[in-house]
Structure formats: C-alpha cells, structure tokens
Design a protein around this motif. Sequence first.
Motif, mmCIF file in Angstrom:
data_model
loop_
_atom_site.group_PDB
_atom_site.id
_atom_site.type_symbol
_atom_site.label_atom_id
_atom_site.label_comp_id
_atom_site.label_asym_id
_atom_site.label_seq_id
_atom_site.Cartn_x
_atom_site.Cartn_y
_atom_site.Cartn_z
ATOM 1 N N VAL A 97 -5.635 9.664 5.430
ATOM 2 C CA VAL A 97 -5.734 7.964 5.051
ATOM 3 C C VAL A 97 -5.416 6.946 5.524
ATOM 4 C CG1 VAL A 97 -7.683 6.384 5.621
ATOM 5 C CG2 VAL A 97 -8.208 8.959 5.869
ATOM 6 N N VAL A 98 -4.781 6.716 4.478
ATOM 7 C CA VAL A 98 -3.965 5.614 3.525
ATOM 8 C C VAL A 98 -2.578 5.443 5.191
ATOM 9 C CG1 VAL A 98 -2.342 4.825 2.285
ATOM 10 C CG2 VAL A 98 -4.190 5.395 1.574
ATOM 11 N N LEU A 128 1.435 6.778 -6.056
ATOM 12 C CA LEU A 128 0.272 7.489 -6.851
ATOM 13 C C LEU A 128 0.626 9.584 -6.346
ATOM 14 C CD1 LEU A 128 -1.611 6.220 -8.018
ATOM 15 C CD2 LEU A 128 -2.990 6.193 -6.384
ATOM 16 N N ASN A 165 -9.095 19.624 0.068
ATOM 17 C CA ASN A 165 -8.715 18.523 0.837
ATOM 18 C C ASN A 165 -8.742 17.338 0.254
ATOM 19 O OD1 ASN A 165 -10.534 19.225 1.394
ATOM 20 N ND2 ASN A 165 -10.625 20.343 2.984
ATOM 21 N N ILE A 166 -9.539 17.106 -0.290
ATOM 22 C CA ILE A 166 -9.687 15.327 -0.385
ATOM 23 C C ILE A 166 -8.779 15.249 -0.302
ATOM 24 C CG2 ILE A 166 -10.560 14.082 -2.436
ATOM 25 C CD1 ILE A 166 -12.933 15.405 -2.987
ATOM 26 N N GLU A 190 -4.309 22.728 -6.151
ATOM 27 C CA GLU A 190 -4.885 22.635 -4.555
ATOM 28 C C GLU A 190 -6.257 23.041 -4.144
ATOM 29 O OE1 GLU A 190 -2.902 26.317 -2.542
ATOM 30 O OE2 GLU A 190 -1.377 24.789 -1.926
ATOM 31 N N ILE A 227 -6.723 14.009 2.508
ATOM 32 C CA ILE A 227 -7.668 13.075 3.416
ATOM 33 C C ILE A 227 -7.297 11.916 2.826
ATOM 34 C CG2 ILE A 227 -9.835 12.204 3.667
ATOM 35 C CD1 ILE A 227 -11.049 15.662 3.272
ATOM 36 N N ILE A 228 -7.118 12.719 1.916
ATOM 37 C CA ILE A 228 -6.909 10.161 1.429
ATOM 38 C C ILE A 228 -5.849 9.500 1.684
ATOM 39 C CG2 ILE A 228 -6.281 8.522 -0.663
ATOM 40 C CD1 ILE A 228 -8.878 10.510 -2.180
ATOM 41 N N ILE A 263 -7.823 21.652 -5.604
ATOM 42 C CA ILE A 263 -8.282 19.868 -6.057
ATOM 43 C C ILE A 263 -8.739 19.433 -4.670
ATOM 44 C CG2 ILE A 263 -8.604 17.385 -6.344
ATOM 45 C CD1 ILE A 263 -6.504 17.875 -8.920
ATOM 46 N N LEU A 303 1.057 -1.616 0.456
ATOM 47 C CA LEU A 303 -0.463 -0.258 -0.410
ATOM 48 C C LEU A 303 0.045 1.225 0.421
ATOM 49 C CD1 LEU A 303 -2.644 -0.659 2.014
ATOM 50 C CD2 LEU A 303 -3.065 -0.480 -0.193
ATOM 51 N N VAL A 359 0.456 3.622 -3.139
ATOM 52 C CA VAL A 359 -0.196 5.186 -2.815
ATOM 53 C C VAL A 359 1.257 6.609 -2.683
ATOM 54 C CG1 VAL A 359 -1.375 6.550 -1.324
ATOM 55 C CG2 VAL A 359 -2.117 4.022 -1.596
#
Lengths: 385, 395
Positions: A263-264, A38, A255-256, A251, A259-260, A253, A31, A35
């Motif tokens: 979380v990861v 990515l 805080n999504i 930016e 957040i992702i 786009i 992961l 990630v």
Amino acid sequence: MTDLYLIYKNMTRKPLRLFLTCFAIFIAFLLYGAVTALKGALDSGVEMSADDRLVVVNRINFTNPLPISYVQKIRSVEGVEKVTFQNWFGGYYQDPKQQVVTFAAEPESYLDVYPELLVEPEQRQNWLRDRQGLLVGKAIAEQFGWKVGDKIPLNSNIFSHKDGGQTWDFNISGIYTGEDEQMDTRSAVFHYQYFRETNSWNTDSVGWIGLTTKDPALNEQVAKRIDEMFANSSAETDTSTEKAFNKAFIEQIGNIGLIIFGVVFMAFFTILVLVGNTMALAVRERTGEIAVLKTLGFNASRIFRMVLAESMLVTLLGGLAGLGTAYLLIEGAKAAMARFLPGLVMTPEIAVQAVGYMLALGLITGLLPAFKAMRLNLATAFARG
Amino acid sequence: MGSLLSQISAVVAMNIRSLPKRLWMSLAMVIASAVVVAILLAFLAMARGFEATLEGAGSDNVAIFTRSGSASEINSTVTREQVNLVGDAPGVLKEGNTPQVSAELYVILDGIKKSSQTEANLPLRGLDVTGVGMRKGFEIQQGRMFTPGTNEMVVGAGVASQFEGFSVGSELRFGKNVWTVVGIFGTGGNVFESEAWADAKVIQSLYNRGSSYQTIRARIESSASIDAIRDYIAQDPRLNLDVETEASFFAEQGKQLRYMAFFGLFISVVMALGALAGALNTMYTSVAERTGEIATLRALGFSNLSAFAGTLAEAMLLAAAGGLLGALAAFLLFDGMSASTLGGSFTQVVFSFELSTDLVARGMVMALVIGLLSGLFPAWRASRIPVVAAFRANG
C-alpha cells in the motif's frame, strides 16, 4: 552561466508552485526512506542469519521439545562440525510485559556455534565458570541498566522453580555485542545445567539444536541424514538452514507486512505520477517563452538540456530533502526503537535506490516537455501565444 | 440575497461544467484524494477486522485461568488438582453437582498456509463437551463432532479456508500421530475458528502431558464474580493462577494490532500532506487558467463571493469524488479479504478486513478536509482577481 541563471529564473517564477511541487516530492521520499528502512529492519533477522548453520526442531512444530539424547547422536553424524542446543525460557524482568528473550544453553558450544556474539575474553571465562552466570546482549543491558557483576532475578512465564515460584537468580557475567550494527543483541543466555537442576519438571528435553557443518555444500546431505536417523521415532525432526527457518518464522506474521508495504509503495508511485503530471504541465505554459528563446538563437539541444535540467533540479531538491529528513528521523528513532526493532538503519542501498527513483522521476517528467520544447515550431508557437 | 445565491449556483455550475477542459489537473486532484482515503481505509479495516475477531471471542460469563505471569494460553500449565480446586471456587456455576469447568490443552502444530505454501503455527486445542458448550455461536457446519477417546479432530472454518489439507475426511500426520478431520465448525467468525479441536484426554496421552492441562475455563454467574474468585485464589497457595473474564482476556490480545492502526493513521496523514500540496497546485493552476473568465464575470456584476464559492465548490467536489473512488477501491480490494497473522498465543489468527460504514465516513471526512484546505486559499485568490484582468487576459 546564463543557462543556469535562466533555469533558476524559470524554476522560481512561481515560488508557491515550486514550493508545493518540492513539498509533494519531499513527502514521497520521506515516506519511502522511512518505510524502506523499517522494512529492512523487519527483514534483518533473515538477512543476518547464517546460511551455513542448520537448525534441528521437532517435526510437529518448533515449540515441541526434542530429547536431549539427540544432541550426542547428532554430534556423531558425518559432516557435522559443532553442535549446541538451547531451550526457550520465556523470561521476563519484573513485569510480564517486560519480556527478555532468554535461552538455557550449553555455554561453551553455544559460543562456538554462534561466533558472531562478541564477548571479551575475561567476561567469557567468567560466564563459563559461573553456573548462575548470565550472558546478556548490549541492547538489553542498556535497557535495564545492567552491569557486569550485577545480581538480577528473571522470571519465566513457562517454567516453575523447584523451590516454588517462577523466579531464578542470575549473576551478569558478561555483555556481548554484535559484529554487525544491525545484529539483534536483545537476548540473554544462561547455563542449561542450572536450568535443568532447578526447574520443577526436571525435563530431559531441549528446545532445538543448532549446528555447523564442515562445509556448507554438505548442508543438504547432513540435514537429510539427521531427519532420516530420527524418522519413525517418537520425536521426528525437521532440519533446515537457519536462514530458511527464520524466513518461515517471519512469514508467519503473514501477508499483513506485504499488504502494508504494498500500500505504501503504491502511494509513493502515485505521488510521483501526480507530481510528474504537474511539472509537465508547467512547462507547457511556457511555450511562448521557449519560442522567444529560439528566436534569439538558442539552439534546440540547448533548450532541451535546460528544460530537462530544471525538472531534474526540482526532483532532486525535494527528494534529497525528503530522504535527508527520513535519515534524521530514523537516526532519532533508532535509540527509542532499539528495544522493538534492532537494525533500524538507513542503509546506503536504500539511499542509492531512492536517488535512482529521483533521477528517473526527473528524467521522465522532463523528457517529454524537453523534447516538445526542442521540436517547437516557431510559427505555431507564436500563433498560439 | 436571492440574487447572491443564484449567482453562486451559476458560477459553481459553470466551474463544474468546465472541468473536462482542465481534465489532467482535475484528475490529478481526484487521484490524490482517492489514494489517501484508500490507504487510510485499508489500515482501519485491517485493525477493525483483527479486533473484531478477538473481541468477539470472549464471553463475560466465562472466567479463564492461566498460570500466573504466563500471559498467554500456550505458556500456561495447570495441574489436575488445580482444576478440581477451581471447580469449588465461589461464583463457578454447577449443573447438579458437576462444576461447569473446562480443562484445556493447547498444542502447536505445523500447518501449510495456502497463500504462501509455508509452514505456520496452527493451534490444536484439547477440550471436552463442557468446553465446547462454553463457546458462543458454536455450530458444526460440515461433518460431525469428534468422538471422545479417538484421534479425530474438528477444525474451524478459518483453518479450513487458510490451510491445506483440512477438508472433512482427510487424514493428517503430525509427528507419529495420524488425525482424521471429521468436521468443520464455525463460531461466528471469531478467533476460535482459527483452531483445531480434539479430545483433551487423547492429546494428553499423545503429547506426553500426563494429567496436566494448560488453561481452565469456568462458567460464572457474571463478570462481578471475578473478584470473589480472585480472593479465593489468593488464599490458597496451591493456586498460583491469574484469572480474568474471557472477554477481557481476548480484548487485551486484540490490542496487539492497534499499533498498526496508529501507524496507518500516521502514514495517511503524512500522505495527505503530500496530496494536499498536489491539490493546492491544481487549484491554483485552475484559478490562474480561469483568470479571464472570473474577471469577466466580475465585470458583468457577479460578486467576488461567487468567485470564491465557485472555486471552493470545485475543490470540494473533486476531493469528494476522489474520496468515493478511494473508498470504492478499498472496498473492492480489501473488504472481506482474509488474512492471517501471529496472535498472542504464538499461533495464526485468521481474520478478515472489515470496512464498515463508519470507517468509510472517516475516509470521506479526510477527503473533505483535503478539499476544503486545497480550495480555501485558491478561492481567496480567485475572489481577489480585479475586474481589469478581464481586459488584460488574452483568453
């Protein structure tokens, strides 16, 4: 030799547990690797953008146009070296869903200001000479199977052609490549002159202006001079470095992304904590055996090394396998994802960082049990065992 | 049969009461399950919130016309002539002799986001009273409506909360134009709350749009009228427009973040595999530590089924506790959290995470699956422990 053998025996005493522990670490680093790569790809637009180039946009918002006369005025500003301009065309090929990032630009100055677009000299001449010529990036040329010499139509989702419809005909006159693997080569550029003469609005405006300065140290001054020149006009400008401009855009786009990835990474560290806990407990079960080793004459530092080495081995085993799989996954996805996410690569930095985390995990989980094993008091150990 | 049940319940109660003795291992399992559930719910709540914001915006009784191929409001242009022609289309409702048609403009401004203090695209929509009337659930929450013909604007509740300087009474300068915010409106939490609205005629003159507009909305009898309107458009070469009901237009845009939900699901499943490995480790260790205990029970006449059920119940309980903990954490951290991102029209869409009960239920199912899988195999092992182990064990 015997130390290694003992470590091996200790590790494999419960093969199922070894497998499960390694598997959890494997997942964590799989992961992490995938990630982070990515995230790197998403950020590469900012990373790749030049620090010494300035972008001039309309102060209201970059989607509002600027008068074309600004180009000449900016060329005469002190400290400015090369200036080019472009217009967003809103291009798509055949289907509105197949978008092609297309700009109408002044060809010669465009290639001067963006030297990272590599074009073979012959194709370059081709493009500069052909009014209907289209210079396309390698990524989209491959996506649609375009070759130099092909005639292709592109539609605009914004502009209408003077002769009706929204279709423009182009000749592919060159294919550019990037000087860096991560560079985005998904755009197409054509002659602003052709655009201006054929679109139904006959506008005298441009989308934004790109420029280089004689010395990056002058950037701030030049940006200020330009913005002051157009202050209180009907189209005020906002000049920033390309990097700052791209960063602001990414930016949007919002805080999504944050957040992702937050979380990861939280998940990644939780797995590490859990696995560490299991591994530390596993050593505790062996108190009796360690006491036996001590009785046999193994000195404290040797036992310390053995316990630590075992936990290091387990983390590296699972972690490297996970990282390796992430690498294969990224390599496999690279071709398929090239259209959406250019610059998807596992960089050496990511790998080094991951290995750093593995070593830290092995060290932290091994250190305390190893320390305890080293300090083990024989009398209490046997009493317990 | 009755005795079997009482055996099982006795063993289950005993296993659960002895959990504190295996505190660290039990905790590890709870946390593993909690993290998986929390991640899954975070992604699901985000996708759900975004979709609700867009899908809630569209009406089945409003048709939206955009220039063919433009796919979004920002790219589209329509002429005054086209607006008039659309008014005569079949299925478009009229009030007296006036067709219920709203010609609208869509301009992007730079606003400063409160969260990051950076510039972000903010849509300014130009419309008139007819257009305002087409928005479901529209209400002025603060201040008043803009006066046509002036530089006044009203802003959505989302804009007021996420961007700087949009309180009622404040003046804003965009380029050379100064706007006054005179009101804040709500539309029930949907995408229109992410917009600022002003008089269409004023925007036409301030942004050099002449007499052109960008999109047309029209009240229609029902979504069935769309086909007749499509035929009407196809027959008139002056109308190079696409038409859809507003509901399907926004539903299409809401799909954007769906890939995010898939990504989240994928990450959660991969994570769950890792957590499962950890949980299996925990349960096997738990069984190993209780070898003597289980064997003793067997020697006392308890069936192996009770040993099996006891271990399985322990795993399910720990996983379920973790699932609840994860759902609670996701609820506290994410539910109602306001976020904004770039939407289909290249502007910021403000939305809130929505953790509904059906999503929580999906999270709990995930937790129970983890519990079941991690309990099953160790429980099998527990049920196979021979009675003689009771005398070998030193505990």
